[in-house]
Structures are given as structure tokens and as C-alpha cells.
Design a protein around this motif. Structure first.
Motif, PDB file in Angstrom:
ATOM      1  N   GLU A 301       8.858  -6.139 -99.608  1.00  9.22           N
ATOM      2  CA  GLU A 301       8.220  -6.846 -98.453  1.00  9.22           C
ATOM      3  C   GLU A 301       9.255  -7.621 -97.856  1.00  9.22           C
ATOM      4  OE1 GLU A 301       6.860 -10.823-101.184  1.00  9.22           O
ATOM      5  OE2 GLU A 301       5.312  -9.035-100.736  1.00  9.22           O
ATOM      6  N   ARG A 302      10.338  -7.918 -97.707  1.00  8.16           N
ATOM      7  CA  ARG A 302      11.423  -8.597 -96.988  1.00  8.16           C
ATOM      8  C   ARG A 302      12.473  -7.907 -96.484  1.00  8.16           C
ATOM      9  NH1 ARG A 302       8.857 -13.240 -96.714  1.00  8.16           N
ATOM     10  NH2 ARG A 302       7.783 -14.235 -98.436  1.00  8.16           N
ATOM     11  N   ARG A 333       6.784  -8.438 -94.772  1.00  7.16           N
ATOM     12  CA  ARG A 333       6.794  -9.817 -94.299  1.00  7.16           C
ATOM     13  C   ARG A 333       7.324 -10.177 -93.105  1.00  7.16           C
ATOM     14  NH1 ARG A 333       3.857 -12.935 -98.293  1.00  7.16           N
ATOM     15  NH2 ARG A 333       2.827 -11.455 -99.523  1.00  7.16           N
ATOM     16  N   HIS A 340      12.750 -17.405 -95.756  1.00  9.87           N
ATOM     17  CA  HIS A 340      11.555 -17.826 -96.623  1.00  9.87           C
ATOM     18  C   HIS A 340      12.189 -19.064 -97.525  1.00  9.87           C
ATOM     19  CE1 HIS A 340       8.956 -17.716-100.315  1.00  9.87           C
ATOM     20  NE2 HIS A 340       8.080 -17.589 -99.490  1.00  9.87           N
ATOM     21  N   GLY A 383       2.624 -17.305 -97.645  1.00  6.86           N
ATOM     22  CA  GLY A 383       2.581 -15.796 -97.770  1.00  6.86           C
ATOM     23  C   GLY A 383       1.292 -15.641 -96.669  1.00  6.86           C
ATOM     24  N   ARG A 384       0.222 -16.423 -96.646  1.00  6.48           N
ATOM     25  CA  ARG A 384      -1.020 -16.387 -95.889  1.00  6.48           C
ATOM     26  C   ARG A 384      -0.663 -16.515 -94.385  1.00  6.48           C
ATOM     27  NH1 ARG A 384      -4.249 -14.983 -93.180  1.00  6.48           N
ATOM     28  NH2 ARG A 384      -6.489 -15.310 -93.392  1.00  6.48           N
ATOM     29  N   GLU A 386       2.285 -16.008 -93.003  1.00  6.15           N
ATOM     30  CA  GLU A 386       3.032 -15.105 -92.585  1.00  6.15           C
ATOM     31  C   GLU A 386       2.243 -13.643 -92.177  1.00  6.15           C
ATOM     32  OE1 GLU A 386       6.920 -13.972 -94.313  1.00  6.15           O
ATOM     33  OE2 GLU A 386       6.057 -14.993 -96.014  1.00  6.15           O
ATOM     34  N   GLN A 387       0.788 -13.479 -92.849  1.00  9.14           N
ATOM     35  CA  GLN A 387       0.021 -12.526 -92.256  1.00  9.14           C
ATOM     36  C   GLN A 387      -0.479 -12.741 -90.964  1.00  9.14           C
ATOM     37  OE1 GLN A 387      -2.631 -11.767 -95.523  1.00  9.14           O
ATOM     38  NE2 GLN A 387      -0.996 -12.136 -97.053  1.00  9.14           N
TER      39      GLN A 387
END
Length: 712
Positions: A301-302, A333, A340, A383-384, A386-387
Motif C-alpha cells: 500500500e505504500r 495509500r 507516515h 488510515g481513514r 488518507e482515503q
């Protein structure tokens, strides 16, 4: 496995031991058994491990309704404690299919599975692969503590798809108590093939000799686990997302072939991505193909952010193209691993009083986002965030500013200068990598500064909105919103649940405790209960919940200023909305209007309110039969403040007389004080005052009044 490889070893995320979770005994806090990570929010263990942790008989087949267990997950950065609840329960049962749990002395049984849902996303490594158990597999198990030296190596000797027997050599550790529920890991297949269920021990009343069983245990094969969980409705937890057809992969492969056509340069950037993401790679100087490189960008993801971070100084144009292509996939992400980790370190290093204010800053920065996991910790919140794609204020051809960067700017303005500077430097670096113009970020920074100035000028207390709809004699649908002055924001309540009066008081008091931590000094939140017209005299102010130790009662209306509000009446009589605003504007200047008398009726009150269009506060002292109808007329005609006594009607109400002459804006606190006196001087304070309060300057959430079942 391709050019990029998962790193193996005991000190990194690939260590299978980090997929082992500890199920802790509710009594002494030690490991009652083990579990395996099933999804980022779920653990799989044996049902008898759950029973043991709760202090119940191992084969108790009753479902542990409402039980909360403490579990501990493990990773390269250490252990983390979580709370978990059983969501799928398959108690131990006889293999022959007869009713009841296994009898004492039975060596094999069916069922014995439990899936636990963890309240927060697990920060341990990703769930493992699962494979069928087969005879001849060499597998490893760990004690529930997941200590590195607690492993026991065994070999599958027999497996009939129901039970697999495991034998261990006479060296090292043996499977024993507290190993149950843990994964059986096959290193050759890189997967879990079952769960430890039991060990076969020699007789305790005999001297051991060579004829007794030595180091034999048995486990539940994965094929049986999968079949039973799917039959129990948990199949969705077993299905892994298929990413072979990721729409971004082919586009990214073409871009990489153009941007990095030379294998030498492609190898340099691939190594940089691998090192940033904790992946292994060959050391022979070879390079991944564009297809292999693209594959890792849509599986890790990164990885894409790490590549653009390394590539930015060489080819900014390629960075923009790669980021645009990555948006075709749901995997990448926003932040690179370094970005991060830096942000997480800065936020977790803030003082506690600042941490409590961050949810307020995020809500102010992103007012249109319905719900965010504020209580789940920074990793899940980031995480939320980033979306979120970004705000809509960018001009034609400009990149949108991601929601996370806007939230960080609002967080920064609450911090002292050193922390503020570090957060802003971090945001500058991310914006530069993404190609966002500095002027766009400065504009969001100015928004944050303006919000901070307005926040410092706020004078109204925060409030908690409580929407109740009756669903039975002592059952209510419940929704909660907090409002710190920037508008109501939904607080989580359990979906589909009906709350009793005591459970409602518990939920409200818990949220009020959090609001008090962020309220201005000396200011307590106001509780505003949203009710329909038939429930205006619901005694919510008398509901209470005691602390877990039972020492301090928690009476809602005595601890906090509690008012009621009936939006239904205003919405159904919209011709009086202008009167509502007119009356509210005269709240401080108009004197109280008293409605009393045994013969007072609706028409008389209607005429009196039309005559007194400046009346902003009304006290009602009439017969119990007429009281509620008159109160509803006052509220429907836009009277913002109405005071009455819920107790038996008297010609003069002690409660109303005690508080009605107070200044208008002091009424909520005066009513609260009176309610407190009913607890320690009940004979002198027999009233049960109710205060309706409708402030047109404070927004209300959308309420689905016509469909109460849709409230959840």
C-alpha cells in the motif's frame, strides 16, 4: 515470488510468530491461550480458550453474549492490548453428532471455534495465508504468550480432515497448556494449516514409563475450520481480495517502462522502494521487470508513495503521472512509509491535553465527513484520513489538496510553536512530493488560522445532542451527536441495538466525560435531548448509571444541565418559524410569561401568544390533563424557552417558582441545581422541573422522525 520478497527472520514483519495473538485470562491477565490473526479486525481461536479466559468450564456451550475479552497482538514494534468480542461461536460438540458438549475423557471433538472482533484495526502484520493440513507436514506452534522461545516443532502424523494428530521430537518445547487456539505454521508452505486444540498427556496417577504417550497433541485442520466457519456464516472473513486484475497495474507497468527503461536505473529505484517498505530483494545487481515493479505498487500500500518520494528530484513529471495512475487502484495509500512514521511519531508525542483536542480540529477541517474513528487511535484515524480524496476548492488544472493535509494544518494551529512548525514542515514536504502548489497549501493554512481565532472567541458551552425514540416500555433507539460550537458531529452508537434507560445514561455519561476534557476551563457541556411530542415528559434527567465500582451514582440531570427539544413541532408548524427567531432575539429583554389557572385552555394560550409576540420564555402551571397540550402549543408557536413541572400539578409549582425568575440564559444551570437539591434535600424540593430549550442559532442534525426504525 518475484524480484521483491517478503523479508524472513524473527525481527521483522514476516515472522509468523507475529500472527499469533494472546487471549488473556480475565482474572490474572496471563495468557489463557492463543489465537491467529484472521483479518485486520478479527482473530480466530478455540471456543474453549474463550471459556477459559472468562473463567467458565472449558466445554461450556452457552454463547458468551456481551462478553469482552482482552487480547494482545504482537509485532516488530512490540505488543498492543485490545478489547475483543465473540462474533461467531461454535462450541465444542461430540463428533458423533449427539447433543451436548464432549464428555469427560473424550479425546476428540468437533466445533470448538470462535471468531473475535477487535475494536480497532490490528497494527500487527497482515493476516497469513491458510492451507489444507496434510500428513507429513512439519509445523510450528507457539505458546499463547507468543514468546520467541516458546515454539514447539511437531509433525502431522495423521489427518482425516476432522482431527490431525501431531507428534514432537524429544528436544525443545512440547505443546502444552495455553498453546490451544494458536496457529500451526508450515514454513515450507508459508501458511497456517490449522489450530492447536489439545495435547494428550500421560496418566497423572501413574509413574511414567516408555509405554505412555509422549509429546502427542492434536489440532483442527484448516479444511474443517473453513467448512465450519462458512456453514456458520463467517465465509466473508475467509475470502481474500483478488488483486490480479487491478486496473492500475498495466498502466503503471507502461509508465515504468517509459520512465525507467534502463535496468540499472530501475534496479536503483526498486531497491529504494524495497528498503523503504521493508521488502527483500536480490543482491546480484538484477532489476525487476516493469510488470514486477508495477505489481508491487498495487500490492504494497505504500510502495507507490515510496517510489514517487525517491523519484521526485529526478523526474517530477513522472511523479504526477504515477500518482494519477495509482488512483485507478484501491491499494496505494497517500503517504510513504517515512512520511507516515514521521507524522505518527509527531502526533503520539504531543501532550495529552493536545491529543484530546485533535478530533475537534479534524471535524473543523473536514466538516462534511460523516464519521471518523477518533477513539481507535492514531494509526486507524490516519488510515481513514488518507482515503479522503481532497477538498473542492482547487482551480482548473490544479491538484486537489488531500483531506489529510488539511486536517494536519488544523491540528497544527492548536499546538505550541515548535510542534506547529514541525507539522507544517511535514505538510510542506508531502505537498511538494505530490506536486501541490504552495499557494494552495497556504490557503488551507490560512483557513486553519481563521478557525483558531474563531475558536478562541467561542463563549457558548459545548453540547451533547441525544435523540431518543421509544421502542418499548424501557427500550429506546439512540443516536448521539457532539457539538463543540462548529455544528453537530455524529458519535458512534451500536447499530441495531435498543438501549434501556440505564444503558442510555451510561452511553451519554461516557461521551460527556470525553467532551469535558476538551471544553473550556470551568465550562460543562449541556445535554440537549431531542424528543417527539409524546415523550416531552420522559424523565431523562432522572436516569442514572453508577460507576463500575458502584461508588458514585451518575444522575444525568443533576450532573449536567439537561434540556429538551422537540424539532417535530416546529417543523410541522413552519408558519411560526419567523416568530421563533423573533422571540429568541428578545430572550434577554423580555420578561417571563406565566400561564396558569385551572380553566386555561389551548385557545386562550394561542391568543395570549399571538398578543405577546415578544414573549421568549413561558412557564406553565396548569392541570395535569391540560399541561402537555398547552406545552406543545407553546413550542409549536415558536416559544424557545418553556419551563414546567413534570410532577403532580399544583396551583403553584415549587420548582417553577424557584427558578423562573433567574436570567434567561442561566435557566439551564438553575434547573440543574434544583435537580441536585432533590437528591440531598428532597423534602424541601419536591418538584420535577423540565426545561425546553430551542436555540435557532445552533444547528440540528437531520432527524428521520417519520421512520423511527431508520434511526439505527
Amino acid at each position: 515470488m518475484g524480484w521483491f520478497r517478503a523479508v524472513s527472520g524473527t525481527d521483522d514483519a514476516a515472522d509468523p510468530r507475529f500472527r499469533v495473538a494472546s487471549v488473556l485470562d480475565a482474572g490474572d491477565g496471563k495468557a489463557a491461550g492463543a489465537a491467529v490473526v484472521l483479518t485486520p479486525h478479527h482473530l480466530l481461536t478455540c471456543a474453549h480458550v474463550v471459556n477459559d479466559a472468562l473463567g467458565k468450564d472449558l466445554f461450556d456451550d452457552s454463547r458468551p453474549e456481551g462478553a469482552t475479552l482482552r487480547v494482545q497482538t504482537h509485532g516488530p514494534s512490540g505488543a498492543q492490548l485490545h478489547e475483543a468480542q465473540p462474533v461467531h461461536w461454535l462450541p465444542p460438540r461430540r463428533l458423533d453428532g449427539t447433543d451436548g458438549p464432549p464428555g469427560r475423557g473424550e479425546l476428540e471433538w468437533a466445533g470448538d471455534l470462535a471468531v473475535l472482533r477487535v475494536n480497532a484495526e490490528l497494527c500487527c502484520p497482515a493476516p497469513p495465508e491458510f492451507r489444507r493440513m496434510r500428513v507429513g507436514q512439519s509445523v510450528r506452534a507457539w505458546h499463547g504468550s507468543a514468546l520467541s522461545g516458546s515454539y514447539a516443532d511437531v509433525r502431522v502424523k495423521t489427518c482425516d480432515s476432522r482431527v490431525g494428530y501431531l507428534d514432537g521430537a524429544l528436544s525443545g518445547m512440547a505443546i502444552g497448556p495455553a498453546y490451544s487456539g494458536g496457529p500451526l505454521w508450515s514454513d515450507a508452505e508459508g501458511a497456517v494449516v490449522g489450530l492447536v486444540a489439545a495435547c494428550v498427556l500421560p496418566p497423572v496417577d501413574q509413574v511414567y514409563d516408555s509405554r505412555h504417550v509422549t509429546r502427542r497433541s492434536w489440532g483442527i485442520p484448516w479444511q474443517r475450520i473453513e467448512a465450519e466457519l462458512r456453514a456458520a456464516g463467517a465465509g466473508a472473513l475467509l475470502d481474500r481480495p483478488v488483486r490480479d486484475d487491478d486496473p492500475a497495474q498495466a498502466v503503471l507497468a507502461d509508465l515504468l517502462a517509459n520512465v525507467l527503461p534502463a535496468p540499472m536505473f530501475r534496479a536503483d529505484y526498486a531497491r529504494a522502494v524495497a528498503e523503504r517498505c521493508g521488502l527483500g530483494h536480490p543482491t546480484d545487481g538484477s532489476a525487476p521487470t516493469p510488470e514486477e515493479f508495477a505489481r508491487v505498487l498495487v500490492t504494497e500500500e505504500r510502495a507507490l508513495a515510496a517510489l514517487t518520494e525517491a523519484l521526485r528530484s529526478r523526474d517530477p513529471g513522472a511523479v504526477s503521472a504515477l500518482i494519477a495512475a495509482g488512483k485507478l487502484s484501491a491499494v496505494p495509500r497517500l503517504l510513504s512509509p517515512r512520511e507516515h512514521d514521521r507524522l505518527l511519531a509527531q502526533l503520539t508525542g504531543l501532550p495529552g491535553e493536545l491529543v484530546d483536542l485533535l478530533p475537534e480540529a479534524v471535524r473543523a477541517a473536514l466538516p462534511l465527513v460523516a464519521e471518523l474513528p477518533y477513539d481507535a487511535g492514531f494509526p486507524e484515524l490516519l488510515g481513514r484520513l488518507e482515503q479522503l480524496s481532497g477538498d473542492s476548492r482547487s482551480g482548473p488544472g490544479e491538484l486537489r489538496v488531500p483531506g489529510l493535509l488539511r486536517a494536519v494544518e488544523f491540528m497544527a494551529v492548536l499546538c505550541p510553536p515548535p510542534e506547529r512548525a514541525r507539522l507544517r514542515l511535514w505538510a510542506d514536504g508531502v505537498a511538494a512530493r505530490l506536486g501541490i502548489p504552495a499557494s494552495s497549501l497556504r490557503e488551507r493554512r490560512a483557513d486553519a488560522d481563521e478557525w483558531a481565532l474563531g475558536r478562541n472567541r467561542r463563549t457558548r458551552p459545548p453540547r451533547l445532542l441525544v435523540h431518543l425514540v421509544k421502542a418499548g416500555a424501557d427500550a429506546f433507539h439512540l443516536r448521539l451527536w457532539s457539538d463543540d460550537g462548529m455544528g453537530p458531529h455524529r458519535a458512534p452508537t451500536e447499530t441495531g441495538r435498543r438501549y434501556s434507560a440505564a444503558e442510555t445514561a451510561e452511553a451519554v455519561l461516557q461521551l460527556l466525560e470525553r467532551l469535558c476534557r476538551t471544553a473550556p476551563e470551568g465550562v460543562r457541556p449541556v445535554v440537549e435531548v431531542l424528543l417527539d411530542r409524546d415523550c416531552l415528559e420522559l424523565p431523562v434527567d432522572e436516569w442514572e448509571f453508577a460507576d463500575p465500582d458502584g461508588l458514585i451514582p451518575g444522575v444525568l440531570g443533576a450532573e449536567y444541565a439537561l434540556v429538551v427539544h422537540c424539532p417535530e413541532l416546529l417543523r410541522r408548524n413552519e408558519r411560526f418559524l419567523t416568530d421563533w427567531r423573533h422571540r429568541w432575539d428578545r430572550l434577554e429583554s423580555s420578561g417571563p410569561l406565566r400561564i396558569t389557572g385551572p380553566s386555561t385552555g389551548v385557545r386562550e394560550v394561542y391568543g395570549k401568544l399571538l398578543d405577546r409576540r415578544d414573549a421568549a420564555r413561558v412557564s406553565v402551571e396548569v392541570s395535569a390533563r391540560a399541561r402537555m397540550e398547552i406545552i406543545q402549543v407553546c413550542l409549536a408557536m415558536g416559544v424557545p424557552v418553556v419551563l414546567w413541572d413534570r410532577g403532580p400539578a399544583h396551583e403553584v409549582s415549587h420548582a417553577v417558582q424557584q427558578v423562573s425568575e433567574s436570567p434567561a440564559r442561566a435557566l439551564p444551570e438553575q434547573v440543574r441545581s434544583y435537580r441536585a437539591k432533590t437528591l440531598h434535600r428532597p423534602a424541601d424540593h419536591p418538584g420535577r422541573p423540565v426545561l425546553a430549550w430551542a436555540d435557532p442559532d445552533r444547528a440540528l442534525p437531520e432527524l428521520q422522525l417519520s421512520e423511527p426504525t431508520e434511526l439505527i
